[in-house]
Write an enzyme that holds these catalytic residues in place. Structure first.
Site, PDB file in Angstrom:
ATOM      1  N   GLY B  34       0.604  -1.210   0.546  1.00 21.97           N
ATOM      2  CA  GLY B  34      -0.506   0.135  -0.593  1.00 21.97           C
ATOM      3  C   GLY B  34       0.458   1.182  -0.175  1.00 21.97           C
ATOM      4  O   GLY B  34       0.285   2.140  -0.047  1.00 21.97           O
ATOM      5  N   CYS B 243     -27.164  -8.524 -17.023  1.00 18.15           N
ATOM      6  CA  CYS B 243     -26.347  -8.527 -18.164  1.00 18.15           C
ATOM      7  C   CYS B 243     -28.165  -9.442 -18.982  1.00 18.15           C
ATOM      8  O   CYS B 243     -28.856  -9.792 -19.712  1.00 18.15           O
ATOM      9  CB  CYS B 243     -25.625  -8.715 -18.659  1.00 18.15           C
ATOM     10  SG  CYS B 243     -24.877  -8.702 -20.182  1.00 18.15           S
ATOM     11  N   CYS B 246     -26.201 -11.219 -22.255  1.00 13.15           N
ATOM     12  CA  CYS B 246     -25.452 -12.697 -21.302  1.00 13.15           C
ATOM     13  C   CYS B 246     -26.416 -13.328 -20.266  1.00 13.15           C
ATOM     14  O   CYS B 246     -26.257 -14.415 -19.802  1.00 13.15           O
ATOM     15  CB  CYS B 246     -24.297 -13.351 -21.290  1.00 13.15           C
ATOM     16  SG  CYS B 246     -23.408 -12.354 -19.522  1.00 13.15           S
ATOM     17  N   CYS B 268     -22.848  -6.948 -19.678  1.00 12.71           N
ATOM     18  CA  CYS B 268     -21.393  -7.132 -18.748  1.00 12.71           C
ATOM     19  C   CYS B 268     -20.338  -5.899 -19.532  1.00 12.71           C
ATOM     20  O   CYS B 268     -20.112  -5.816 -19.947  1.00 12.71           O
ATOM     21  CB  CYS B 268     -21.042  -8.086 -18.417  1.00 12.71           C
ATOM     22  SG  CYS B 268     -21.494  -9.829 -18.538  1.00 12.71           S
ATOM     23  N   CYS B 274     -18.523 -11.820 -20.510  1.00  6.99           N
ATOM     24  CA  CYS B 274     -20.016 -11.611 -21.349  1.00  6.99           C
ATOM     25  C   CYS B 274     -19.693 -13.180 -22.449  1.00  6.99           C
ATOM     26  O   CYS B 274     -20.596 -13.427 -22.487  1.00  6.99           O
ATOM     27  CB  CYS B 274     -20.215 -10.652 -21.990  1.00  6.99           C
ATOM     28  SG  CYS B 274     -21.625 -10.692 -22.480  1.00  6.99           S
TER      29      CYS B 274
END
Lengths: 200, 295
Positions: B34, B243, B246, B268, B274
């Site tokens: 980090g 979606c 899909c 998506c 997808c």
């Protein structure tokens, strides 16, 4: 002209070899405790091993001050000087990298550069040769990069290493990072991991 | 021996000294999860803001055996992704793919793939502004001290002001996280939907900010916690509909305007996810019937 030992083989293919060695070291640092194979074709002067020699070649250059064991033979510093161009320093507290040829005789971790609270990255990375990464007293590792905990059992660590490591860990985010190098493999010990003796 | 052409670059474009410098920064970044490690970012053959940080990280780690996937907002087929993929295919001669599961390195602009990453994969983020405190405190000297002292009160005040003004935390992307209980980190402008995927990820996550000259990292199996309050816990976005192509649920969807009468669809954002689902026969409401020949 007689062959000079410092000219002796460096990386055969510097670009590809450094990339291979780096990925192994990165894998080791990202997965502390994991034994990662590093066995490049390299013939550095003894007692420098091909593994630790390759790591220094992969990471050091004229921008990094390098500290080497006080009792290392001149052939080692000449070879590294020729291969990397890294300026040598006798003061561990100003080294970017430290090459410890004999882990058991290493200065305590606190003598190296620990970085500052603002710039903890400006600390020493130790490349420490040990006899083996297996067969010693088991140590338990926890921390980032480790799924739960893992165990290593290196042979040839400095005396009081656990105490010094605990001090190093307590300084986080300051502190040194250590790459333990056996003759054909490495283990990464970033400052973020905790070490404790494994209860058998 | 072939006569070298004019454009004979080193493998992966960067010179070896630059790679060593970046590699050293990557190792420090992994050791201090980090923390934004400064590095000497180079000019790349693309403008700042097009992923020069991610490209430099990828160029420094990639080898001839790697398989590279590049996504831009989840899509493999947008300009940025296509250009970077072509760049590495040319200067590093590596295999490229659009399949998340086949890639060893995934370079991303602002998404994390829907398919969970596995051990050994590396996710490289392109980061515009790496400093999570930058819009709260413009001085680098001050934000550096704040990180050194672990003084993150200002960020909580910002999230609190969201609640005071909107009734909830209104930050939806660039949502700040705390890594391993120490550094507050900018996950780059990914939607907050993706934040939970960073937590205990099996893949190594590397972040490169070229213009701002910073590299940071989240090692595998690291704690990544989105900042929140006990009475206003972190909540990722949810979508009302699956979606349209899909039929996937629990994925991040893009809104697509269909006409000028308010028609719209949600699909998506992750094109590979997808396409893989559609190839398996999943159908959303706007996908149409499966052609008979394909049955």
């Amino acid at each position: 002209m007689p062959a000079r030992s410092e000219f002796a083989a460096g990386f055969a293919d510097p670009v590809r070899d450094s990339q291979t060695v780096f990925r192994a070291v990165m894998d080791a640092m990202a997965h502390p405790g994991r034994i990662v194979g590093v066995a490049p074709e390299l013939t550095p002067p003894t007692p420098l091993t091909a593994t630790s020699g390759a790591i220094v070649l992969c990471l050091c250059d004229s921008d990094t001050r390098l500290w080497i064991d006080d009792n290392s033979p001149p052939a080692v510093s000449e070879w590294l000087g020729f291969q990397t161009g890294a300026p040598l320093t006798g003061n561990p507290a100003e080294a970017a990298f430290a090459l410890v040829l004999d882990g058991e005789a290493s200065p305590s971790l606190g003598q190296f550069c620990l970085g500052t609270q603002e710039y903890p990255d400006r600390s020493t990375t130790l490349v420490m040769q040990v006899q083996s990464l297996t067969g010693g007293a088991p140590l338990r590792l926890t921390g980032p990069g480790i799924d739960g905990s893992t165990t290593i059992a290196p042979v040839g660590l400095p005396r009081d290493f656990l105490t010094h490591w605990a001090e190093n860990r307590a300084r986080f985010p300051r502190g040194v990072d250590v790459i333990l190098c056996a003759p054909d493999s490495v283990v990464g010990l970033p400052r973020s991991v905790s070490l404790s003796p494994e209860r058998v | 021996m072939n006569t070298p052409s004019i454009a004979a670059y080193n493998f992966a474009y960067l010179d070896e000294q630059t790679k060593r410098m970046i590699r050293r920064a990557i190792l420090k970044a992994i050791a201090i999860p980090g923390y934004q490690t400064p590095f000497a970012s180079r000019e790349m053959p693309m403008p700042y803001g097009w992923g020069t940080g991610g490209v430099q990280v990828t160029a420094s780690i990639i080898g001839p055996d790697d398989v590279l996937k590049v996504i831009d907002q989840g899509a493999d087929d947008t300009t940025n992704a296509v250009s970077i993929r072509k760049f590495f295919a040319k200067v590093a001669n590596v295999a490229v793919t659009t399949r998340t599961g086949e890639a060893t390195i995934v370079q991303t602009r602002h998404r994390i793939p829907e398919e969970p990453l596995s051990e050994g994969q590396i996710l490289v983020y392109q980061v515009p502004i790496p400093e999570p405190l930058r819009f709260l405190e413009p001085r680098e000297t001050e934000t550096r001290t704040m990180h050194a002292l672990e003084e993150y009160g200002l960020m909580h005040v910002k999230l609190y002001e969201d609640i005071a003004r909107h009734g909830h935390i209104a930050t939806t992307y660039d949502y700040p996280v705390k890594v391993e209980g120490r550094y507050v980190m900018d996950p780059s402008p990914t939607p907050k939907f993706d934040n939970p995927k960073m937590h205990m990820s099996k893949a190594l996550q590397l972040f490169g900010a070229g213009r701002e000259k910073r590299i940071y990292a989240v090692p595998p199996y690291s704690r990544v916690v989105s900042l929140d309050f006990d009475d206003h816990p972190f909540e990722p976005q949810t979508f009302d509909k699956p979606c349209a192509m899909c039929g996937a649920e629990s994925v991040y969807l893009d809104e697509v305007i269909l006409d000028d009468r308010g028609g719209r669809m949600f699909v998506c954002s992750d094109t590979d996810h997808c396409e893989t689902r559609r190839a398996k026969g999943h159908r959303g409401e706007l996908a149409g019937e499966i052609p008979e020949a394909a049955q």
